[in-house]
Design a protein around this motif. Structure first.
Motif, PDB file in Angstrom:
ATOM      1  N   CYS A 144       0.832  -1.213   0.000  1.00 16.55           N
ATOM      2  CA  CYS A 144       0.000   0.000   0.000  1.00 16.55           C
ATOM      3  C   CYS A 144       0.864   1.259   0.000  1.00 16.55           C
ATOM      4  CB  CYS A 144      -0.922   0.007   1.218  1.00 16.55           C
ATOM      5  SG  CYS A 144      -2.114  -1.334   1.191  1.00 16.55           S
ATOM      6  N   THR A 145       1.869   1.292   0.872  1.00 19.86           N
ATOM      7  CA  THR A 145       2.621   2.539   1.030  1.00 19.86           C
ATOM      8  C   THR A 145       3.658   2.752  -0.068  1.00 19.86           C
ATOM      9  OG1 THR A 145       4.213   1.448   2.511  1.00 19.86           O
ATOM     10  CG2 THR A 145       2.354   2.586   3.551  1.00 19.86           C
ATOM     11  N   HIS A 146       4.194   1.653  -0.637  1.00 27.57           N
ATOM     12  CA  HIS A 146       5.289   1.808  -1.598  1.00 27.57           C
ATOM     13  C   HIS A 146       4.944   1.381  -3.013  1.00 27.57           C
ATOM     14  CE1 HIS A 146       7.468   2.484   2.068  1.00 27.57           C
ATOM     15  NE2 HIS A 146       8.571   2.742   1.407  1.00 27.57           N
ATOM     16  N   MET A 147       3.789   0.727  -3.212  1.00 26.66           N
ATOM     17  CA  MET A 147       3.432   0.300  -4.575  1.00 26.66           C
ATOM     18  C   MET A 147       2.036   0.797  -4.955  1.00 26.66           C
ATOM     19  SD  MET A 147       5.252  -3.431  -4.997  1.00 26.66           S
ATOM     20  CE  MET A 147       4.009  -4.398  -4.166  1.00 26.66           C
ATOM     21  N   ARG A 148       1.470   1.656  -4.118  1.00 31.61           N
ATOM     22  CA  ARG A 148       0.171   2.275  -4.406  1.00 31.61           C
ATOM     23  C   ARG A 148      -0.926   1.251  -4.689  1.00 31.61           C
ATOM     24  NH1 ARG A 148       1.266   5.218  -9.133  1.00 31.61           N
ATOM     25  NH2 ARG A 148      -0.896   5.945  -9.058  1.00 31.61           N
ATOM     26  N   MET A 149      -0.859   0.119  -4.014  1.00 30.67           N
ATOM     27  CA  MET A 149      -1.996  -0.802  -4.063  1.00 30.67           C
ATOM     28  C   MET A 149      -2.944  -0.401  -2.939  1.00 30.67           C
ATOM     29  SD  MET A 149       0.000  -4.421  -4.780  1.00 30.67           S
ATOM     30  CE  MET A 149      -1.458  -5.482  -4.789  1.00 30.67           C
ATOM     31  N   SER A 150      -4.239  -0.574  -3.154  1.00 34.63           N
ATOM     32  CA  SER A 150      -5.187  -0.282  -2.076  1.00 34.63           C
ATOM     33  C   SER A 150      -5.171  -1.461  -1.100  1.00 34.63           C
ATOM     34  CB  SER A 150      -6.590  -0.096  -2.646  1.00 34.63           C
ATOM     35  OG  SER A 150      -7.069  -1.346  -3.095  1.00 34.63           O
ATOM     36  N   PRO A 151      -5.607  -1.237   0.147  1.00 34.05           N
ATOM     37  CA  PRO A 151      -5.674  -2.375   1.072  1.00 34.05           C
ATOM     38  C   PRO A 151      -6.477  -3.545   0.494  1.00 34.05           C
ATOM     39  CG  PRO A 151      -5.959  -0.330   2.280  1.00 34.05           C
ATOM     40  CD  PRO A 151      -5.952   0.043   0.814  1.00 34.05           C
ATOM     41  N   ALA A 152      -7.576  -3.259  -0.203  1.00 31.35           N
ATOM     42  CA  ALA A 152      -8.390  -4.339  -0.788  1.00 31.35           C
ATOM     43  C   ALA A 152      -7.585  -5.117  -1.828  1.00 31.35           C
ATOM     44  CB  ALA A 152      -9.655  -3.757  -1.420  1.00 31.35           C
ATOM     45  N   GLU A 153      -6.855  -4.391  -2.675  1.00 34.00           N
ATOM     46  CA  GLU A 153      -6.042  -5.074  -3.696  1.00 34.00           C
ATOM     47  C   GLU A 153      -4.945  -5.921  -3.055  1.00 34.00           C
ATOM     48  OE1 GLU A 153      -6.108  -2.030  -7.522  1.00 34.00           O
ATOM     49  OE2 GLU A 153      -4.806  -1.551  -5.824  1.00 34.00           O
ATOM     50  N   ALA A 154      -4.310  -5.365  -2.017  1.00 31.31           N
ATOM     51  CA  ALA A 154      -3.205  -6.086  -1.372  1.00 31.31           C
ATOM     52  C   ALA A 154      -3.717  -7.355  -0.694  1.00 31.31           C
ATOM     53  CB  ALA A 154      -2.503  -5.172  -0.371  1.00 31.31           C
ATOM     54  N   ILE A 155      -4.925  -7.307  -0.148  1.00 28.98           N
ATOM     55  CA  ILE A 155      -5.502  -8.504   0.485  1.00 28.98           C
ATOM     56  C   ILE A 155      -5.897  -9.527  -0.588  1.00 28.98           C
ATOM     57  CG2 ILE A 155      -7.511  -9.343   1.783  1.00 28.98           C
ATOM     58  CD1 ILE A 155      -7.171  -6.778   3.545  1.00 28.98           C
TER      59      ILE A 155
END
Ligand SMILES: [Zn+2]
Length: 425
Positions: A354-365
């Motif tokens: 989220c913080t370094h690749m601009r993925m949203s929390p939903a995408e990262a999960i």
């Protein structure tokens, strides 16, 4: 609802947010990666190791079978917390003996990865220690790592060998994984990574070592059924594209599936590797622009490992946004290893994404559950919470799922359910 099994039933009640990840058992791409299948005020009934039912708690509790059999059902109060599928760490190197503290300090002082390797540090120093260790010693280390992963929400782990680099030491490493897995409640998928680096004794004779990998180690591992996958480190200073392809071809010839480390430091063209139908291509820091559309058209999952970028102190991270927006299926993993990513924590990796690749929390999960299941060909059993799937669940003491990415370095996982059994408390 199926209720034929005699094993105890478990009801997870009082769930504030349940992320089901329900949908197709296939890699989630583009906007589909945002879909968490969120149910508020939810409950889950598990039995026989599987999920039997999920939904709004008040509806689930009205089920006639549950009403009459409530006494047979053990209840766990999730105290309004968040429940999601057990996290899937689809890329780890847990078979090593010691942390690499000299490398760590050298790097802080300014030395690069390749410079450390040239000075006898790096992967080769872990190789010396693994060769000196017994199978039992290694197995203990693997089990400790698996338990640390479980503590932080992970219930499925892909585990590679790769610090032995002889037939005996690679077999010993895979047996250490197998023995640790037998003592661990979650599921482990073993991968042979004999082609991690060219061992010292083959310096300048890489092709000879590739022949040993293809003609001795792979057939032996296939015969002993010690691994499901064969991996290769395709990189400058490790193995060339041509050598990597030979190794993946040998793997498939012996009935093993493939995956590869590629494009970590230098861009390699991917069409040759893709012919060997890898389940995943991992790192993918510097993918050639024309290869992105090639990946978007296939089912090979790109596994991003931002823990390595973090620990190496890189300012650049893999281009997750570019890959997602182009339609490439993407997963996340820890890359747990002693040189470049000594973390067992998927929530930390989710936070980094989220913080370094601009993925949203939903995408990262999504990238740590369903897409990671696809990277291990386990999507029919794992990766989402729905009736018929394995009851592997992570319970976090947060009110909102986005907090899993928010509280970094703070383990908020309070309970794990694996195959329908509570395994933490
Ligand atoms: Zn790796």
């Amino acid at each position: 609802m199926q209720k034929k099994t005699s094993t105890p039933y478990l009801l997870l009640a009082n769930i504030g947010q349940l992320l089901t990840l329900q949908g197709e058992n296939a890699p989630r791409r583009r906007r589909a990666l945002l879909e968490t299948g969120l149910i508020e005020d939810a409950a889950i009934l598990c039995g026989g190791g599987k999920v039997l039912a999920t939904g709004k708690q008040r509806e689930l509790l009205r089920d006639p079978w549950l009403k009459t059999n409530r006494r047979k059902v053990q209840e766990f109060d999730c105290e309004r917390g968040v429940v999601l599928p057990g996290l899937i760490d689809c890329h780890t190197h847990p078979v090593f003996a010691e942390p690499r503290l000299v490398d760590f300090e050298k790097r802080i002082a300014g030395a690069g990865y390749e410079e450390i390797a040239a000075a006898g540090g790096g992967i080769r120093s872990s190789v010396a220690a693994v060769r000196q260790s017994s199978r039992g010693e290694l197995s203990k280390k693997v089990l400790a790592a698996l338990n640390a992963m479980l503590e932080q929400g992970t219930s499925v782990v892909e585990a590679k060998s790769g610090y032995g680099l002889t037939p005996e030491d690679e077999i010993k490493s895979l047996e250490a994984i197998r023995n640790a897995a037998r003592q661990w409640p979650g599921e482990v998928q073993a991968t042979l990574l004999a082609a991690h680096v060219v061992p010292q004794e083959y310096a300048g004779r890489a092709d000879e070592y590739v022949r040993v990998v293809c003609e001795e180690i792979i057939p032996l591992v296939a015969r002993k059924k010690l691994a499901k996958y064969v991996d290769v480190f395709c990189e400058r200073g490790a193995f060339t594209l041509e050598q990597s392809e030979k190794i993946l071809a040998a793997a498939r010839h012996h009935g093993l599936d493939t995956r590869a480390h590629v494009c970590q430091f230098t861009a390699s063209r991917l069409s040759g590797l893709l012919q060997h139908k890898p389940a995943s291509l991992d790192h993918m820091d510097c993918v050639h622009v024309e290869d992105i559309s090639l990946l978007a058209g296939g089912d090979t999952v790109a596994v991003l490992l931002p823990g390595a970028n973090y620990f190496l102190g890189h300012k650049e991270f893999p281009n997750a946004r570019g890959l997602i927006d182009a339609g490439v299926p993407l997963a996340l993993a820890t890359d747990y290893n002693p040189g470049t990513s000594p973390t067992p924590s998927m929530p930390f990796v989710i936070s980094l994404a989220c913080t370094h690749m601009r993925m949203s929390p939903a995408e990262a999960i999504g990238a740590s559950t369903m897409n990671a299941a696809c990277a291990l060909h386990l999507q029919d059993r794992k990766g989402s919470v729905e009736a018929g799937k394995d009851a592997d669940l992570a319970v976090f003491d947060v009110k909102d799922y986005r907090e899993i990415a928010y509280w970094f370095g703070w383990n908020r996982c309070v309970e794990m359910v694996v195959a329908g059994q509570k395994v933490k408390q």
